[in-house]
Design a protein around this motif. Sequence first.
Motif, PDB file in Angstrom:
ATOM      1  N   PRO A  32       0.809  -1.228   0.000  1.00  0.00           N
ATOM      2  CA  PRO A  32       0.000   0.000   0.000  1.00  0.00           C
ATOM      3  C   PRO A  32       0.846   1.285   0.000  1.00  0.00           C
ATOM      4  N   ALA A  33       2.095   1.176   0.422  1.00  0.00           N
ATOM      5  CA  ALA A  33       2.994   2.332   0.419  1.00  0.00           C
ATOM      6  C   ALA A  33       3.762   2.443  -0.898  1.00  0.00           C
ATOM      7  N   GLY A  34       3.436   1.578  -1.861  1.00  0.00           N
ATOM      8  CA  GLY A  34       4.106   1.609  -3.156  1.00  0.00           C
ATOM      9  C   GLY A  34       5.505   1.032  -3.119  1.00  0.00           C
ATOM     10  N   MET A  35       5.752   0.142  -2.169  1.00  0.00           N
ATOM     11  CA  MET A  35       7.091  -0.432  -2.014  1.00  0.00           C
ATOM     12  C   MET A  35       7.006  -1.950  -2.062  1.00  0.00           C
ATOM     13  N   VAL A  46      17.808   3.206   7.204  1.00  0.00           N
ATOM     14  CA  VAL A  46      18.463   4.520   7.180  1.00  0.00           C
ATOM     15  C   VAL A  46      17.593   5.725   7.540  1.00  0.00           C
ATOM     16  N   PRO A  47      16.456   5.574   8.207  1.00  0.00           N
ATOM     17  CA  PRO A  47      15.647   6.780   8.440  1.00  0.00           C
ATOM     18  C   PRO A  47      16.290   7.768   9.416  1.00  0.00           C
ATOM     19  N   ASP A  48      17.079   7.273  10.330  1.00  0.00           N
ATOM     20  CA  ASP A  48      17.670   8.147  11.348  1.00  0.00           C
ATOM     21  C   ASP A  48      19.115   8.519  11.068  1.00  0.00           C
ATOM     22  N   LYS A  49      19.800   7.664  10.301  1.00  0.00           N
ATOM     23  CA  LYS A  49      21.217   7.891  10.040  1.00  0.00           C
ATOM     24  C   LYS A  49      21.574   7.314   8.675  1.00  0.00           C
ATOM     25  N   LEU A  79      12.683   7.598  -3.721  1.00  0.00           N
ATOM     26  CA  LEU A  79      12.466   7.253  -2.315  1.00  0.00           C
ATOM     27  C   LEU A  79      13.719   7.442  -1.465  1.00  0.00           C
ATOM     28  N   ALA A  80      14.870   7.525  -2.123  1.00  0.00           N
ATOM     29  CA  ALA A  80      16.137   7.695  -1.405  1.00  0.00           C
ATOM     30  C   ALA A  80      17.083   8.487  -2.291  1.00  0.00           C
ATOM     31  N   GLU A  81      18.156   8.928  -1.679  1.00  0.00           N
ATOM     32  CA  GLU A  81      19.190   9.635  -2.431  1.00  0.00           C
ATOM     33  C   GLU A  81      20.544   9.315  -1.808  1.00  0.00           C
ATOM     34  N   TYR A  82      21.575   9.481  -2.621  1.00  0.00           N
ATOM     35  CA  TYR A  82      22.933   9.289  -2.135  1.00  0.00           C
ATOM     36  C   TYR A  82      23.501  10.636  -1.720  1.00  0.00           C
ATOM     37  N   GLU A  83      24.329  10.597  -0.691  1.00  0.00           N
ATOM     38  CA  GLU A  83      25.037  11.799  -0.274  1.00  0.00           C
ATOM     39  C   GLU A  83      26.497  11.436  -0.046  1.00  0.00           C
ATOM     40  N   PRO A  84      27.380  12.422  -0.102  1.00  0.00           N
ATOM     41  CA  PRO A  84      28.804  12.131   0.097  1.00  0.00           C
ATOM     42  C   PRO A  84      29.061  11.525   1.477  1.00  0.00           C
ATOM     43  N   ASN A  85      30.051  10.654   1.511  1.00  0.00           N
ATOM     44  CA  ASN A  85      30.457  10.003   2.751  1.00  0.00           C
ATOM     45  C   ASN A  85      31.796  10.601   3.175  1.00  0.00           C
ATOM     46  N   THR A  97      14.462  10.106   1.085  1.00  0.00           N
ATOM     47  CA  THR A  97      13.924  11.418   0.732  1.00  0.00           C
ATOM     48  C   THR A  97      12.641  11.614   1.555  1.00  0.00           C
ATOM     49  N   ALA A  98      12.018  12.770   1.407  1.00  0.00           N
ATOM     50  CA  ALA A  98      10.736  13.000   2.079  1.00  0.00           C
ATOM     51  C   ALA A  98       9.705  11.967   1.605  1.00  0.00           C
ATOM     52  N   LYS A  99       9.734  11.642   0.312  1.00  0.00           N
ATOM     53  CA  LYS A  99       8.825  10.620  -0.234  1.00  0.00           C
ATOM     54  C   LYS A  99       9.107   9.250   0.397  1.00  0.00           C
ATOM     55  N   GLY A 100      10.389   8.927   0.603  1.00  0.00           N
ATOM     56  CA  GLY A 100      10.757   7.670   1.234  1.00  0.00           C
ATOM     57  C   GLY A 100      10.326   7.609   2.689  1.00  0.00           C
ATOM     58  N   MET A 101      10.491   8.708   3.407  1.00  0.00           N
ATOM     59  CA  MET A 101      10.057   8.756   4.807  1.00  0.00           C
ATOM     60  C   MET A 101       8.541   8.609   4.889  1.00  0.00           C
ATOM     61  N   ALA A 102       7.829   9.233   3.968  1.00  0.00           N
ATOM     62  CA  ALA A 102       6.371   9.112   3.962  1.00  0.00           C
ATOM     63  C   ALA A 102       5.954   7.659   3.733  1.00  0.00           C
ATOM     64  N   ALA A 103       6.682   6.951   2.869  1.00  0.00           N
ATOM     65  CA  ALA A 103       6.379   5.538   2.625  1.00  0.00           C
ATOM     66  C   ALA A 103       6.611   4.710   3.884  1.00  0.00           C
ATOM     67  N   ILE A 104       7.730   4.954   4.557  1.00  0.00           N
ATOM     68  CA  ILE A 104       8.013   4.231   5.801  1.00  0.00           C
ATOM     69  C   ILE A 104       6.920   4.526   6.833  1.00  0.00           C
TER      70      ILE A 104
END
Length: 147
Positions: A32-35, A46-49, A79-85, A97-104
């Motif tokens: 139902p969350a499209g996942m 990865v929602p918190d870190k 639903l997600a994005e990469y960022e530098p490490n 992303t905000a869309k990914g958090m909404a799905a979770i």
Amino acid sequence: MSKTGDLLSEAALTVYRLNGQFLGAGDTLAKPAGMTVAWWQVLSAVPDKPMSVAEIARLRGLTRQGVQRTADLLVDQGLAEYEPNPAHRRAKLLRPTAKGMAAIERIDPDLEALADRVVDELGLDGLKQVIEALKQLSAALDQVTRQ
């Protein structure tokens, strides 16, 4: 086969069945969350870190390659994005992303309802005992297969 061999085989077959049950329930919760359950398994790490693909793979007990494919799909779907490490130039970090958090967050109430039904069946202490036994079995397998 010996009695101990039979017991370990029975444990493995039970865990395989349980894994299939978790995957089926996870797909039901994630749809139902499209996942998919695979997307949820990676994104929920990865929602918190933000984490690298290798870190997610270790945490979830998956292959790095499988997590990489799923992470790339999550990025493609927005639903997600990469960022530098900062710790490793090539191993980027994955974050929702905000869309990914909404799905979770869409999945969470249904997961909570399922958890409540399982606790109704086993009792809170019963579920805690199951978790502890599974952790002990996992640790024992880690110990004996390292040699």
